[in-house]
Design a protein around this motif. Structure first.
Motif, PDB file in Angstrom:
ATOM      1  N   ASP A  13       0.863  -1.176   0.000  1.00  0.00           N
ATOM      2  CA  ASP A  13       0.000   0.000   0.000  1.00  0.00           C
ATOM      3  C   ASP A  13       0.908   1.237   0.000  1.00  0.00           C
ATOM      4  OD1 ASP A  13      -2.121   1.713   0.136  1.00  0.00           O
ATOM      5  OD2 ASP A  13      -2.403   1.493   2.296  1.00  0.00           O
ATOM      6  N   PHE A  14       1.106   1.827  -1.163  1.00  0.00           N
ATOM      7  CA  PHE A  14       2.089   2.895  -1.311  1.00  0.00           C
ATOM      8  C   PHE A  14       1.761   4.143  -0.493  1.00  0.00           C
ATOM      9  CE2 PHE A  14       2.821   0.296  -5.089  1.00  0.00           C
ATOM     10  CZ  PHE A  14       4.183   0.078  -4.958  1.00  0.00           C
ATOM     11  N   PRO A  15       0.512   4.551  -0.326  1.00  0.00           N
ATOM     12  CA  PRO A  15       0.245   5.689   0.569  1.00  0.00           C
ATOM     13  C   PRO A  15       0.714   5.445   1.996  1.00  0.00           C
ATOM     14  CG  PRO A  15      -1.627   5.330  -0.868  1.00  0.00           C
ATOM     15  CD  PRO A  15      -0.700   4.178  -1.093  1.00  0.00           C
ATOM     16  N   SER A  16       0.514   4.226   2.503  1.00  0.00           N
ATOM     17  CA  SER A  16       0.990   3.906   3.858  1.00  0.00           C
ATOM     18  C   SER A  16       2.519   3.919   3.917  1.00  0.00           C
ATOM     19  CB  SER A  16       0.466   2.539   4.292  1.00  0.00           C
ATOM     20  OG  SER A  16      -0.943   2.519   4.303  1.00  0.00           O
ATOM     21  N   MET A  17       3.159   3.448   2.869  1.00  0.00           N
ATOM     22  CA  MET A  17       4.620   3.461   2.833  1.00  0.00           C
ATOM     23  C   MET A  17       5.168   4.879   2.792  1.00  0.00           C
ATOM     24  SD  MET A  17       5.626   0.364   0.227  1.00  0.00           S
ATOM     25  CE  MET A  17       5.491  -1.366   0.711  1.00  0.00           C
ATOM     26  N   LEU A  18       4.557   5.723   1.961  1.00  0.00           N
ATOM     27  CA  LEU A  18       5.023   7.106   1.868  1.00  0.00           C
ATOM     28  C   LEU A  18       4.822   7.852   3.175  1.00  0.00           C
ATOM     29  CD1 LEU A  18       3.758   8.078  -1.715  1.00  0.00           C
ATOM     30  CD2 LEU A  18       6.118   7.589  -0.991  1.00  0.00           C
ATOM     31  N   ALA A  19       3.755   7.522   3.905  1.00  0.00           N
ATOM     32  CA  ALA A  19       3.480   8.214   5.167  1.00  0.00           C
ATOM     33  C   ALA A  19       4.524   7.898   6.233  1.00  0.00           C
ATOM     34  CB  ALA A  19       2.084   7.847   5.666  1.00  0.00           C
ATOM     35  N   VAL A  20       5.038   6.650   6.242  1.00  0.00           N
ATOM     36  CA  VAL A  20       5.992   6.259   7.279  1.00  0.00           C
ATOM     37  C   VAL A  20       7.441   6.393   6.807  1.00  0.00           C
ATOM     38  CG1 VAL A  20       6.193   3.801   6.645  1.00  0.00           C
ATOM     39  CG2 VAL A  20       6.333   4.480   9.056  1.00  0.00           C
ATOM     40  N   PHE A  21       7.672   6.667   5.549  1.00  0.00           N
ATOM     41  CA  PHE A  21       9.031   6.748   5.011  1.00  0.00           C
ATOM     42  C   PHE A  21       9.901   7.783   5.736  1.00  0.00           C
ATOM     43  CE2 PHE A  21      12.239   8.343   2.073  1.00  0.00           C
ATOM     44  CZ  PHE A  21      12.857   7.171   1.672  1.00  0.00           C
ATOM     45  N   PRO A  22       9.428   9.009   5.998  1.00  0.00           N
ATOM     46  CA  PRO A  22      10.293   9.974   6.707  1.00  0.00           C
ATOM     47  C   PRO A  22      10.713   9.500   8.089  1.00  0.00           C
ATOM     48  CG  PRO A  22       8.443  11.091   5.665  1.00  0.00           C
ATOM     49  CD  PRO A  22       8.150   9.631   5.584  1.00  0.00           C
ATOM     50  N   GLN A  23       9.834   8.805   8.816  1.00  0.00           N
ATOM     51  CA  GLN A  23      10.199   8.309  10.144  1.00  0.00           C
ATOM     52  C   GLN A  23      11.216   7.174  10.050  1.00  0.00           C
ATOM     53  OE1 GLN A  23       6.791   7.394  12.608  1.00  0.00           O
ATOM     54  NE2 GLN A  23       5.536   8.975  11.612  1.00  0.00           N
ATOM     55  N   LEU A  24      11.044   6.308   9.062  1.00  0.00           N
ATOM     56  CA  LEU A  24      12.010   5.232   8.886  1.00  0.00           C
ATOM     57  C   LEU A  24      13.388   5.771   8.530  1.00  0.00           C
ATOM     58  CD1 LEU A  24       9.866   2.627   6.896  1.00  0.00           C
ATOM     59  CD2 LEU A  24      10.778   2.334   9.204  1.00  0.00           C
ATOM     60  N   LEU A  25      13.411   6.793   7.687  1.00  0.00           N
ATOM     61  CA  LEU A  25      14.693   7.346   7.237  1.00  0.00           C
ATOM     62  C   LEU A  25      15.334   8.229   8.299  1.00  0.00           C
ATOM     63  CD1 LEU A  25      16.678   7.599   4.872  1.00  0.00           C
ATOM     64  CD2 LEU A  25      15.351   9.582   4.094  1.00  0.00           C
ATOM     65  N   GLY A  26      14.547   9.081   8.936  1.00  0.00           N
ATOM     66  CA  GLY A  26      15.112  10.053   9.871  1.00  0.00           C
ATOM     67  C   GLY A  26      15.312   9.538  11.273  1.00  0.00           C
ATOM     68  N   THR A  27      14.526   8.556  11.699  1.00  0.00           N
ATOM     69  CA  THR A  27      14.621   8.042  13.071  1.00  0.00           C
ATOM     70  C   THR A  27      15.078   6.588  13.097  1.00  0.00           C
ATOM     71  OG1 THR A  27      12.857   9.539  13.809  1.00  0.00           O
ATOM     72  CG2 THR A  27      13.361   7.652  15.219  1.00  0.00           C
ATOM     73  N   GLY A  28      14.342   5.730  12.402  1.00  0.00           N
ATOM     74  CA  GLY A  28      14.630   4.302  12.475  1.00  0.00           C
ATOM     75  C   GLY A  28      15.990   3.927  11.932  1.00  0.00           C
ATOM     76  N   LEU A  29      16.336   4.431  10.754  1.00  0.00           N
ATOM     77  CA  LEU A  29      17.611   4.073  10.138  1.00  0.00           C
ATOM     78  C   LEU A  29      18.793   4.559  10.968  1.00  0.00           C
ATOM     79  CD1 LEU A  29      19.156   2.872   7.743  1.00  0.00           C
ATOM     80  CD2 LEU A  29      18.930   5.087   6.595  1.00  0.00           C
ATOM     81  N   ILE A  30      18.719   5.783  11.448  1.00  0.00           N
ATOM     82  CA  ILE A  30      19.828   6.339  12.245  1.00  0.00           C
ATOM     83  C   ILE A  30      20.030   5.539  13.520  1.00  0.00           C
ATOM     84  CG2 ILE A  30      20.588   8.351  13.542  1.00  0.00           C
ATOM     85  CD1 ILE A  30      19.229  10.091  11.450  1.00  0.00           C
ATOM     86  N   ASN A  31      18.953   5.233  14.226  1.00  0.00           N
ATOM     87  CA  ASN A  31      19.071   4.480  15.478  1.00  0.00           C
ATOM     88  C   ASN A  31      19.558   3.053  15.234  1.00  0.00           C
ATOM     89  OD1 ASN A  31      18.219   6.631  17.073  1.00  0.00           O
ATOM     90  ND2 ASN A  31      16.067   6.102  16.833  1.00  0.00           N
ATOM     91  N   THR A  32      19.107   2.434  14.147  1.00  0.00           N
ATOM     92  CA  THR A  32      19.571   1.087  13.830  1.00  0.00           C
ATOM     93  C   THR A  32      21.068   1.083  13.559  1.00  0.00           C
ATOM     94  OG1 THR A  32      17.433   0.381  12.946  1.00  0.00           O
ATOM     95  CG2 THR A  32      19.375  -0.806  12.178  1.00  0.00           C
TER      96      THR A  32
END
Length: 276
Positions: A13-32
């Motif tokens: 579901d691309f709208p759901s992916m686009l909505a969470v993409f900034p959090q994954l990139l800015g928070t999740g990826l850095i912390n991982t």
């Protein structure tokens, strides 16, 4: 509704992916990456110490190394993280505050060091004993020979296995969420899971998985290229050439010298070869 539509709505579901993409990139990826890199550095350091203890002639050094390796390789990662994270939570709170990162990194480094120790031990022991004996014959001390000659060769030989262990640490970093994370402390898995719960859709988790693949797959191929370069050398071996051309040139050179009474000039190709 056909099967393809059900799968696309559930996982892509691309709208759901686009909505969470900034959090994954800015928070999740850095912390991982913070958790994984810190645990890898500590695990590599402790693992190298364990490897040196394991190959030591002293039994009092080999025995603790063997017990430690068997213990943390035998326990499930999730159990080790929970035991360390919950058992030392009060002590960690006094030093670092409410963040669970130090305990999570410490638990992952304990697990990684057990595996790294075995990897380094096998790499060091794969180096021929004659090299150490040659170093000792040249007057080098045991510590200097190990540090300058044996250990660098052993680490280079097990470089793919070390990178594979780093990939395992990246994946195991998703278990740190069991210790409780605040919004700004969430890693990739936790961000994707929270978004999946809010939307009732697994697409955010699928996007988190794609982030993991974007980290691990290029690293796997990169280390394969580096390993192949180390094994084959920087220069490619040229195809074998026949020596008949050289024989003909020598005979021709000798014939001209007999006819003219002076040496015949060399070809430009031969001049370059002789100059080299």
């Amino acid at each position: 509704m056909d099967l393809f539509e059900i799968l696309s709505r559930t996982f892509f579901d691309f709208p759901s992916m686009l909505a969470v993409f900034p959090q994954l990139l800015g928070t999740g990826l850095i912390n991982t990456l913070i958790i994984s890199l810190a645990a890898t550095v500590l695990g590599t350091t402790f693992g190298l110490i364990l490897a040196l203890m394991a190959i030591s002639p002293s039994r009092w050094l080999r025995l603790p190394s063997r017990i430690y390796t068997d213990l943390f390789r035998g326990l499930p990662s999730i159990l080790t993280i929970l035991l360390i994270g919950q058992g030392l939570a009060r002590f960690s709170y006094q030093l670092f505050g409410p963040t669970p990162y130090p305990l999570g990194i410490f638990a992952l480094s304990l697990i990684a060091s057990a595996y790294m120790g075995e990897i380094f031990r096998s790499g060091i022991q794969s180096v021929e004993k004659g090299q150490l004996e040659a170093c000792r014959a040249l007057g080098m001390s045991y510590a200097r020979a190990m540090a300058l000659i044996i250990i660098p060769q052993g680490i280079r030989r097990v470089l793919p296995a070390v990178v594979n262990q780093f990939i395992s640490i990246i994946k195991d970093s998703s278990l740190v969420y069991l210790l409780g994370l605040m919004v700004g402390q969430r890693e990739l898995f936790r961000v994707g899971q929270d978004a999946a719960v809010l939307t009732g859709n697994l697409s955010p988790l699928m996007l988190a998985g794609l982030f993991y693949l974007a980290i691990t797959v290029p690293m796997t191929h990169l280390v394969n290229v580096i390993d192949e370069r180390y094994r084959n050398g920087r220069r490619r071996a040229s195809a074998p050439q026949s020596g008949l051309k050289e024989v003909d040139e020598v005979q021709q050179h000798s014939g001209k010298a007999l006819e003219t009474g002076r040496p015949a000039p060399l070809t430009r190709h031969r001049e370059q070869q002789y100059a080299e």
